[in-house]
Design an enzyme around this catalytic site. Sequence first.
Site, PDB file in Angstrom:
ATOM      1  N   ASP A  27     -26.382 -26.173  26.563  1.00  0.00           N
ATOM      2  CA  ASP A  27     -25.097 -26.819  26.284  1.00  0.00           C
ATOM      3  C   ASP A  27     -24.253 -26.917  27.554  1.00  0.00           C
ATOM      4  OD1 ASP A  27     -23.245 -28.069  24.687  1.00  0.00           O
ATOM      5  OD2 ASP A  27     -22.374 -26.224  23.893  1.00  0.00           O
ATOM      6  N   TRP A  32     -19.822 -30.328  32.482  1.00  0.00           N
ATOM      7  CA  TRP A  32     -20.203 -30.324  33.902  1.00  0.00           C
ATOM      8  C   TRP A  32     -19.803 -31.655  34.536  1.00  0.00           C
ATOM      9  CZ3 TRP A  32     -23.139 -33.288  37.152  1.00  0.00           C
ATOM     10  CH2 TRP A  32     -23.544 -32.706  38.366  1.00  0.00           C
ATOM     11  N   ASN A  75     -26.400 -34.461  16.615  1.00  0.00           N
ATOM     12  CA  ASN A  75     -26.204 -35.259  17.836  1.00  0.00           C
ATOM     13  C   ASN A  75     -26.400 -36.765  17.593  1.00  0.00           C
ATOM     14  OD1 ASN A  75     -27.638 -32.696  20.024  1.00  0.00           O
ATOM     15  ND2 ASN A  75     -25.487 -33.069  19.527  1.00  0.00           N
ATOM     16  N   TRP A  76     -26.996 -37.156  16.443  1.00  0.00           N
ATOM     17  CA  TRP A  76     -27.087 -38.588  16.104  1.00  0.00           C
ATOM     18  C   TRP A  76     -25.704 -39.197  15.914  1.00  0.00           C
ATOM     19  CZ3 TRP A  76     -31.318 -40.920  17.277  1.00  0.00           C
ATOM     20  CH2 TRP A  76     -32.560 -40.320  17.105  1.00  0.00           C
TER      21      TRP A  76
HETATM   22  C1  IPE Z   1     -26.079 -27.894  20.495  1.00  0.00           C
HETATM   23  O1  IPE Z   1     -25.096 -28.382  21.324  1.00  0.00           O
HETATM   24  C2  IPE Z   1     -27.223 -28.859  20.408  1.00  0.00           C
HETATM   25  C3  IPE Z   1     -28.005 -28.976  21.633  1.00  0.00           C
HETATM   26  C4  IPE Z   1     -27.887 -28.250  22.712  1.00  0.00           C
HETATM   27  C5  IPE Z   1     -29.026 -30.002  21.591  1.00  0.00           C
HETATM   28  P1  IPE Z   1     -23.874 -29.236  20.767  1.00  0.00           P
HETATM   29  O2  IPE Z   1     -23.000 -29.533  21.914  1.00  0.00           O
HETATM   30  O3  IPE Z   1     -24.371 -30.381  19.966  1.00  0.00           O
HETATM   31  O4  IPE Z   1     -23.196 -28.193  19.759  1.00  0.00           O
HETATM   32  P2  IPE Z   1     -21.704 -28.074  19.261  1.00  0.00           P
HETATM   33  O5  IPE Z   1     -21.284 -29.442  18.830  1.00  0.00           O
HETATM   34  O6  IPE Z   1     -20.879 -27.562  20.397  1.00  0.00           O
HETATM   35  O7  IPE Z   1     -21.768 -27.077  18.142  1.00  0.00           O
HETATM   36  C1  IPE Z   2     -25.799 -30.437  25.810  1.00  0.00           C
HETATM   37  O1  IPE Z   2     -24.651 -30.806  26.497  1.00  0.00           O
HETATM   38  C2  IPE Z   2     -26.774 -31.576  25.659  1.00  0.00           C
HETATM   39  C3  IPE Z   2     -26.909 -32.078  24.288  1.00  0.00           C
HETATM   40  C4  IPE Z   2     -26.306 -31.608  23.233  1.00  0.00           C
HETATM   41  C5  IPE Z   2     -27.792 -33.210  24.104  1.00  0.00           C
HETATM   42  P1  IPE Z   2     -23.419 -31.494  25.778  1.00  0.00           P
HETATM   43  O2  IPE Z   2     -23.592 -32.956  25.870  1.00  0.00           O
HETATM   44  O3  IPE Z   2     -23.245 -30.951  24.412  1.00  0.00           O
HETATM   45  O4  IPE Z   2     -22.237 -31.017  26.727  1.00  0.00           O
HETATM   46  P2  IPE Z   2     -20.762 -30.608  26.312  1.00  0.00           P
HETATM   47  O5  IPE Z   2     -20.877 -29.576  25.226  1.00  0.00           O
HETATM   48  O6  IPE Z   2     -20.084 -31.852  25.843  1.00  0.00           O
HETATM   49  O7  IPE Z   2     -20.182 -30.042  27.555  1.00  0.00           O
HETATM   50 MG    MG Z   3     -22.117 -29.434  23.651  1.00  0.00          MG
END
Ligand code: IPE
Ligand code: IPE
Ligand code: MG
Length: 249
Positions: A27, A32, A75-76
């Site tokens: 995450d 970043w 994430n969808w």
């Molecule tokens: C968890 O991260 C899922 C993955 C790392 C693929 P998210 O960024 O989707 O989780 P939440 O929304 O902070 O719970």
């Molecule tokens: C994790 O990074 C990658 C996926 C969930 C695909 P994020 O995209 O969730 O990054 P933040 O949480 O917005 O920083």
């Molecule tokens: Mg995230």
Amino acid sequence: MNSDSTARETPKLDASRLPRHVAIIMDGNGRWARKRMLNRIRGHEKGADTVRAVVRATREFGIPYLTLYAFSTENWQRPDTEIAALMTLLKRFLKSEQPEMLENGIRLNTIGQVERLPADVRETLEAVKAATAHQTEMVLNLALSYGGRAEILWAVRGIAEKVKSGALDPDAVTEDLLAQHLYTREMPDPDLLIRTSGEMRISNFLLWQIAYTELFVTPTLWPDFSKAEYMAILEDFQKRERRFGKTGS
Ligand code: IPE
Ligand code: IPE
Ligand code: MG
């Protein structure tokens, strides 16, 4: 990465007490990028470099199973452009890593509703899975379109069908039987779960499998996560006493 530094670092770990299975919630790619006033997608690109380094380190440490949470069912709900960029990156990663996976004895596996991924990504996944199917040193297990609740629900439905048809007695529905109906049926439960970026939550990851997993949350954003920090977490893991509900003695 040079092998000299590996030779110096590795002795700190007790090879007899390594986790068999490490799972990681990767995450913080978006944060970043935001810190650098960049598009979130640049964060995902940098995150892919960390994936490469962590896979390599896991193989060097001699840990046989690595599960990476790459894309959740939730994430969808992200913008289409971000989803498309993640899919392109995944495809690029698979293609570029296949030679090293073959060289290092790494087998690719996936968990999740892979059928929801775009056809070209599925084709690449299937090709790399087939090419690496006989590798035995390590399993790289990618959680893609994965949700822990959906996984349990799917297992329960499969079991219910068997009970309904008379093939299975309800008394035979045990914890082991349920575990045999999960995507992870062929692998041990994770010993260690790492989450980067400081969030103290599970986000629907491996709900059944982490019952007795050791948890480690680091504030480091995934693109900044390094082999050195991974090693420090493994050292911490080796100091923990895993009691599994029993007394310490
Ligand atoms: C968890 O991260 C899922 C993955 C790392 C693929 P998210 O960024 O989707 O989780 P939440 O929304 O902070 O719970
Ligand atoms: C994790 O990074 C990658 C996926 C969930 C695909 P994020 O995209 O969730 O990054 P933040 O949480 O917005 O920083
Ligand atoms: Mg995230």
